[in-house]
Motif scaffolding. Sequence first.
Motif, short mmCIF file in Angstrom:
data_model
loop_
_atom_site.label_atom_id
_atom_site.label_comp_id
_atom_site.label_asym_id
_atom_site.label_seq_id
_atom_site.Cartn_x
_atom_site.Cartn_y
_atom_site.Cartn_z
N VAL A 1 0.82 -1.20 0.00
CA VAL A 1 0.00 0.00 0.00
C VAL A 1 0.86 1.25 0.00
O VAL A 1 0.55 2.23 -0.66
N PHE B 1 0.86 4.79 -2.01
CA PHE B 1 0.97 6.15 -1.45
C PHE B 1 2.01 6.93 -2.25
O PHE B 1 1.82 8.07 -2.59
N GLY C 1 0.55 9.71 -3.50
CA GLY C 1 0.72 10.55 -2.31
C GLY C 1 0.96 12.01 -2.64
O GLY C 1 0.62 12.89 -1.84
N ARG D 1 -5.34 13.47 -0.26
CA ARG D 1 -5.75 12.10 -0.58
C ARG D 1 -6.62 11.53 0.55
O ARG D 1 -7.70 10.99 0.30
N VAL D 2 -6.13 11.72 1.81
CA VAL D 2 -6.84 11.15 2.96
C VAL D 2 -8.21 11.83 3.12
O VAL D 2 -9.23 11.15 3.31
N SER D 3 -8.23 13.16 3.02
CA SER D 3 -9.50 13.87 3.19
C SER D 3 -10.52 13.43 2.15
O SER D 3 -11.70 13.21 2.47
N ALA E 1 -10.63 10.59 0.56
CA ALA E 1 -11.06 9.22 0.86
C ALA E 1 -12.06 9.22 2.01
O ALA E 1 -13.08 8.53 1.97
N LEU E 2 -11.76 10.03 3.03
CA LEU E 2 -12.65 10.13 4.19
C LEU E 2 -14.03 10.61 3.76
O LEU E 2 -15.06 10.09 4.21
N ARG F 1 -15.43 10.34 0.85
CA ARG F 1 -16.13 9.29 0.11
C ARG F 1 -16.74 8.26 1.07
O ARG F 1 -17.88 7.87 0.93
N VAL F 2 -15.95 7.88 2.09
CA VAL F 2 -16.44 6.90 3.06
C VAL F 2 -17.68 7.44 3.77
O VAL F 2 -18.69 6.76 3.91
N LYS G 1 -20.73 7.53 1.64
CA LYS G 1 -21.32 6.19 1.50
C LYS G 1 -22.09 5.80 2.75
O LYS G 1 -23.16 5.21 2.68
N GLN G 2 -21.50 6.16 3.90
CA GLN G 2 -22.17 5.82 5.16
C GLN G 2 -23.50 6.55 5.28
O GLN G 2 -24.51 5.97 5.69
#
Lengths: 133, 231
Positions: B154, B158, B162, B167-169, B171-172, B174-175, B178-179
Amino acid sequence: MILDDLAFRLNEYSGEEGTTFDALVTERGILEVVCSNNDEFPIHLTTTETQLLSVTPLFSVAEVQPDKLDELNRTFLQLSPAVPLSSIGLQGDTYILFGSMALSTRFEVVAHELEVQAENTIDVLEAVEHLLA
Amino acid sequence: MGVLRDMLTALRGGASEVGEAIVDANAIRILEQEIRDAESAIASAKQSLTRMKSSEIKLKREMATLDADVADYEQKAVAALNAGEEALATEVAERIAELESDRNDKGSEQAALDAEINKIHAMIKARERTIQKNKRELDKVRTVQELQRATESVSRNFAATGSSSHRVSAALERVKAKQENWQDRMQAGEWLEGQEAGDDIDAKLRAKGIGASGSGGANDVLARLKARQAG
């Protein structure tokens, strides 16, 4: 091989809260698990002689705002005791969330731990998101 | 020496690159060799223990025989004395003295053997501790190696993605989207279930002629018109 068996059972399984799993053993012998409650940060499973290790790579040091690195590390140290079943660590240049279980752990417990780890990943990342680049 | 300290030294020395061996392969081989050595030492110690134990059992049996002989000759010496056979009694007494000295020799032999056996037991315990300790150390090394392997694939991603910031924000987000989506669907499902349950009750009420007026609409209308005409 325990990881193959685990992959097979996870793909068939649905957790108490309705979480489902996509599990795949990679050619390097690592079990990659995507939990439906967090499909952006897969969990990687591997084994030693005694343990089952579950690792979620979070981000690299390069993704942290350079002047916030100390604050991030301190935050992680403070958070760690509060995060159930998972620990936070640094592996090479990558921050990881990880858990370890005895190889004899019951399947349902493993599945639950993975579910919690996927959930913890979101919590932990939300707590430090503002320190990332 | 503790493996953890070695690992930290290696890390500080710059072995933090992904894929680089954090723990010297030599250190692992040494741990494994020590485990094998300890295991074969225990195996041969157990063999000599078995031999010593059988010698000890033999010695004890011989000592018991000697004890019995001494007791027997003592009785005979007393009998000889009682019979006034002084010379014979002296001869028997000499025999007893010989037997006793023989018995004492065997007694000290047995004590020495006992001490040796205890030493070997202690040695086996110490070796077993070494094995357990080395196995724990090895497990630490394996844990680190496996964590490294599990992280590696992984982190390469990155490295590739990276550089794109947030990237993290992303992804967060998107999660979480979805939730939320999932929660909305759950709520919709609950609402629908409630509706269906409600419909069910209305239907039951109608069947019993309770609530909203049922069929026969034309009759009702006619009755209403007649009532209006009469009025």
